[in-house]
Scaffold this motif. Structure first.
Motif, PDB file in Angstrom:
ATOM      1  N   LEU A 167      -1.150 -25.172  12.967  1.00  0.00           N
ATOM      2  CA  LEU A 167      -1.516 -23.768  12.802  1.00  0.00           C
ATOM      3  C   LEU A 167      -1.356 -23.441  11.320  1.00  0.00           C
ATOM      4  CD1 LEU A 167      -2.159 -20.893  13.895  1.00  0.00           C
ATOM      5  CD2 LEU A 167       0.307 -20.594  14.213  1.00  0.00           C
ATOM      6  N   ALA A 168      -2.450 -23.047  10.666  1.00  0.00           N
ATOM      7  CA  ALA A 168      -2.434 -22.742   9.230  1.00  0.00           C
ATOM      8  C   ALA A 168      -2.900 -21.307   9.038  1.00  0.00           C
ATOM      9  CB  ALA A 168      -3.331 -23.706   8.462  1.00  0.00           C
ATOM     10  N   VAL A 169      -2.045 -20.475   8.436  1.00  0.00           N
ATOM     11  CA  VAL A 169      -2.300 -19.037   8.358  1.00  0.00           C
ATOM     12  C   VAL A 169      -2.002 -18.523   6.960  1.00  0.00           C
ATOM     13  CG1 VAL A 169      -1.564 -16.765   9.223  1.00  0.00           C
ATOM     14  CG2 VAL A 169      -1.765 -18.703  10.808  1.00  0.00           C
ATOM     15  N   GLN A 170      -2.859 -17.635   6.480  1.00  0.00           N
ATOM     16  CA  GLN A 170      -2.586 -16.848   5.277  1.00  0.00           C
ATOM     17  C   GLN A 170      -2.774 -15.393   5.629  1.00  0.00           C
ATOM     18  OE1 GLN A 170      -3.397 -14.096   2.578  1.00  0.00           O
ATOM     19  NE2 GLN A 170      -5.316 -15.206   2.851  1.00  0.00           N
ATOM     20  N   MET A 171      -1.802 -14.552   5.254  1.00  0.00           N
ATOM     21  CA  MET A 171      -1.883 -13.116   5.508  1.00  0.00           C
ATOM     22  C   MET A 171      -1.449 -12.342   4.273  1.00  0.00           C
ATOM     23  SD  MET A 171      -0.166 -12.791   9.329  1.00  0.00           S
ATOM     24  CE  MET A 171       1.366 -13.615   8.825  1.00  0.00           C
ATOM     25  N   PRO A 172      -2.099 -11.236   3.973  1.00  0.00           N
ATOM     26  CA  PRO A 172      -1.600 -10.365   2.913  1.00  0.00           C
ATOM     27  C   PRO A 172      -0.196  -9.851   3.258  1.00  0.00           C
ATOM     28  CG  PRO A 172      -3.825  -9.742   3.559  1.00  0.00           C
ATOM     29  CD  PRO A 172      -3.349 -10.726   4.567  1.00  0.00           C
ATOM     30  N   ARG A 173       0.649  -9.779   2.246  1.00  0.00           N
ATOM     31  CA  ARG A 173       1.946  -9.093   2.418  1.00  0.00           C
ATOM     32  C   ARG A 173       2.140  -8.204   1.188  1.00  0.00           C
ATOM     33  NH1 ARG A 173       7.588  -9.105   3.557  1.00  0.00           N
ATOM     34  NH2 ARG A 173       8.239 -10.505   1.889  1.00  0.00           N
ATOM     35  N   ASN A 174       1.167  -7.322   1.035  1.00  0.00           N
ATOM     36  CA  ASN A 174       1.055  -6.496  -0.161  1.00  0.00           C
ATOM     37  C   ASN A 174       1.095  -5.010   0.185  1.00  0.00           C
ATOM     38  OD1 ASN A 174       0.564  -6.777  -3.058  1.00  0.00           O
ATOM     39  ND2 ASN A 174      -1.368  -5.706  -2.688  1.00  0.00           N
ATOM     40  N   PHE A 175       1.601  -4.691   1.369  1.00  0.00           N
ATOM     41  CA  PHE A 175       1.398  -3.351   1.913  1.00  0.00           C
ATOM     42  C   PHE A 175       2.307  -2.287   1.305  1.00  0.00           C
ATOM     43  CE2 PHE A 175       0.254  -6.446   5.261  1.00  0.00           C
ATOM     44  CZ  PHE A 175      -1.114  -6.265   5.177  1.00  0.00           C
ATOM     45  N   ASP A 176       3.296  -2.716   0.517  1.00  0.00           N
ATOM     46  CA  ASP A 176       4.113  -1.738  -0.196  1.00  0.00           C
ATOM     47  C   ASP A 176       3.633  -1.541  -1.634  1.00  0.00           C
ATOM     48  OD1 ASP A 176       5.764  -1.245   1.973  1.00  0.00           O
ATOM     49  OD2 ASP A 176       7.113  -2.899   1.481  1.00  0.00           O
ATOM     50  N   ALA A 177       2.579  -2.246  -2.025  1.00  0.00           N
ATOM     51  CA  ALA A 177       2.010  -2.081  -3.363  1.00  0.00           C
ATOM     52  C   ALA A 177       1.302  -0.732  -3.460  1.00  0.00           C
ATOM     53  CB  ALA A 177       1.033  -3.212  -3.656  1.00  0.00           C
ATOM     54  N   PRO A 178       1.091  -0.223  -4.681  1.00  0.00           N
ATOM     55  CA  PRO A 178       0.444   1.089  -4.821  1.00  0.00           C
ATOM     56  C   PRO A 178      -0.904   1.184  -4.105  1.00  0.00           C
ATOM     57  CG  PRO A 178       1.388   0.419  -6.911  1.00  0.00           C
ATOM     58  CD  PRO A 178       1.547  -0.753  -5.983  1.00  0.00           C
ATOM     59  N   SER A 179      -1.672   0.104  -4.081  1.00  0.00           N
ATOM     60  CA  SER A 179      -2.989   0.150  -3.444  1.00  0.00           C
ATOM     61  C   SER A 179      -2.913   0.627  -2.003  1.00  0.00           C
ATOM     62  CB  SER A 179      -3.638  -1.239  -3.492  1.00  0.00           C
ATOM     63  OG  SER A 179      -2.780  -2.207  -2.914  1.00  0.00           O
ATOM     64  N   HIS A 180      -1.866   0.232  -1.291  1.00  0.00           N
ATOM     65  CA  HIS A 180      -1.727   0.592   0.117  1.00  0.00           C
ATOM     66  C   HIS A 180      -0.773   1.774   0.316  1.00  0.00           C
ATOM     67  CE1 HIS A 180      -3.574  -3.335   0.339  1.00  0.00           C
ATOM     68  NE2 HIS A 180      -3.866  -3.103   1.596  1.00  0.00           N
ATOM     69  N   ALA A 181       0.293   1.822  -0.480  1.00  0.00           N
ATOM     70  CA  ALA A 181       1.230   2.940  -0.357  1.00  0.00           C
ATOM     71  C   ALA A 181       0.543   4.266  -0.690  1.00  0.00           C
ATOM     72  CB  ALA A 181       2.443   2.719  -1.259  1.00  0.00           C
ATOM     73  N   LEU A 182      -0.278   4.282  -1.744  1.00  0.00           N
ATOM     74  CA  LEU A 182      -0.984   5.506  -2.111  1.00  0.00           C
ATOM     75  C   LEU A 182      -2.013   5.893  -1.050  1.00  0.00           C
ATOM     76  CD1 LEU A 182      -1.526   4.897  -5.936  1.00  0.00           C
ATOM     77  CD2 LEU A 182       0.107   6.444  -4.848  1.00  0.00           C
ATOM     78  N   MET A 183      -2.641   4.892  -0.445  1.00  0.00           N
ATOM     79  CA  MET A 183      -3.585   5.170   0.634  1.00  0.00           C
ATOM     80  C   MET A 183      -2.892   5.913   1.780  1.00  0.00           C
ATOM     81  SD  MET A 183      -5.751   2.401   2.887  1.00  0.00           S
ATOM     82  CE  MET A 183      -6.004   1.351   1.446  1.00  0.00           C
ATOM     83  N   ARG A 184      -1.712   5.432   2.149  1.00  0.00           N
ATOM     84  CA  ARG A 184      -0.960   6.081   3.228  1.00  0.00           C
ATOM     85  C   ARG A 184      -0.500   7.474   2.814  1.00  0.00           C
ATOM     86  NH1 ARG A 184       1.259   0.807   3.448  1.00  0.00           N
ATOM     87  NH2 ARG A 184       3.183   1.520   2.423  1.00  0.00           N
ATOM     88  N   ASP A 185      -0.070   7.618   1.550  1.00  0.00           N
ATOM     89  CA  ASP A 185       0.388   8.925   1.075  1.00  0.00           C
ATOM     90  C   ASP A 185      -0.735   9.954   1.119  1.00  0.00           C
ATOM     91  OD1 ASP A 185       2.887   7.899   0.625  1.00  0.00           O
ATOM     92  OD2 ASP A 185       2.666   7.730  -1.552  1.00  0.00           O
TER      93      ASP A 185
END
Length: 254
Positions: A125-143
C-alpha cells in the motif's frame, strides 16, 4: 465534487512531483495487478503501467471528467468510475497506489486496514496525502468561511481533519504489516502568475466553496480570501510566489 481537469493540470510539475517521489520509493516488486485509487487525469497511473509492463493496471476515480481526460491519452490502463470510499476489489492487488486522494475520506482508522485487506499476501500500500491544512492557504480559507455572511451555508464543508500525524498511522498499521515506512516532505513550490495560490486551491481544496456559493456571494468570498492570501504569500522580487506544502508519505507491506 465537480473536478475540472484543466484547472487541476495547472502547475502540473509541482502537483506531480510528490507522486513521482512516491513511485521512486516503491520497493522492488513484480506485481500482477495494480490499482491507482483516485487516479485523476491518469498521469501517474500511466507511469506505473510503464514501470511494471507485465502488470494489469486499473485507474479508479469518482470524477467522470477526470477519467475522460485520462482516457484521451492512449495507454493499456483500464479506467473505472467508482466511489473510492466504497471501493472493494474484485480480486486482491499486489500494489494499491494513491496519490493526494485519501485525505478526502474520513475514518482512516478503518480505511487503511480495509485497504490492506484488499492486497495479496506481501502486497504493498503506497500513499501520499497532503498534511498542509494548518498552513495559511487552508487556515485562511476556513477563517473566511466562518466569518462571512455565508458561514451557515459553509458550515462543515471545509473539514480538513482526516489526515492524522504519522505516528498514528504507524500505530494502526505496524501490528498488521511486515513493514511500514513513513516520511514527510515539505516542498517549496515556486508558482508564477497572478494570485497563484488561489489558482492552486481553486482546483482542489476550494471546491466545496465553489459548489456551495454562487454569483455575487461567491465573488465576495473569493475577493476576501484573495486579499488575505496576498498578505500571507507575497510575490518575490522575480514576481513568482513561494508556496510551502507539506505532504505525508506511507509505504506499508502486509
Amino acid at each position: 465534487m465537480a473536478w475540472d481537469p484543466q484547472s487541476y493540470e495547472l502547475f502540473q510539475a509541482a502537483r506531480l512531483r510528490p507522486g513521482h517521489d512516491l513511485i521512486a520509493a516503491l520497493p522492488t516488486m513484480h506485481p500482477d495487478r495494480i490499482v491507482d485509487l483516485g487516479c485523476g487525469t491518469g498521469r501517474l497511473t500511466r507511469m506505473l503501467a510503464d514501470r511494471y509492463p507485465a502488470a494489469r493496471v486499473v485507474g479508479i476515480d469518482s470524477s467522470q471528467s477526470m477519467l475522460a481526460e485520462a482516457a484521451r491519452s492512449q495507454s493499456r490502463v483500464a479506467w473505472e468510475l467508482a466511489d473510492i470510499g466504497q471501493w472493494k476489489p474484485t480480486q486482491p492487488a499486489d500494489l494499491i497506489f494513491s496519490n493526494a486522494t485519501l485525505h478526502w475520506l474520513p475514518d482512516h482508522s478503518r480505511l487503511f486496514p480495509r485497504l490492506l485487506c484488499a492486497l495479496k499476501a506481501g502486497g504493498v500500500l503506497a500513499v501520499q496525502m497532503p498534511r498542509n491544512f494548518d498552513a495559511p492557504s487552508h487556515a485562511l480559507m476556513r477563517d473566511v468561511a466562518a466569518q462571512g455572511p455565508w458561514a451557515e451555508k459553509l458550515a462543515g464543508k471545509l473539514v480538513h481533519e482526516h489526515v492524522q500525524p504519522p505516528r498514528q498511522y504507524w500505530r494502526w498499521l505496524s501490528p498488521v504489516c511486515s513493514s511500514v515506512e513513513m516520511w514527510e516532505t515539505e516542498y517549496l513550490h515556486e508558482l508564477d502568475g497572478t494570485d497563484p495560490v488561489l489558482t492552486w486551491v481553486r482546483a482542489t481544496g476550494l471546491l466545496p466553496v465553489l459548489e456551495t456559493l454562487k454569483g455575487a456571494e461567491l465573488e465576495d468570498f473569493l475577493a476576501t480570501y484573495r486579499d488575505r492570501l496576498r498578505q500571507a504569500y507575497p510575490p518575490e522580487k522575480n514576481g513568482n510566489t513561494l508556496f510551502p506544502f507539506r505532504r505525508l508519505f506511507l509505504i506499508a507491506r502486509n
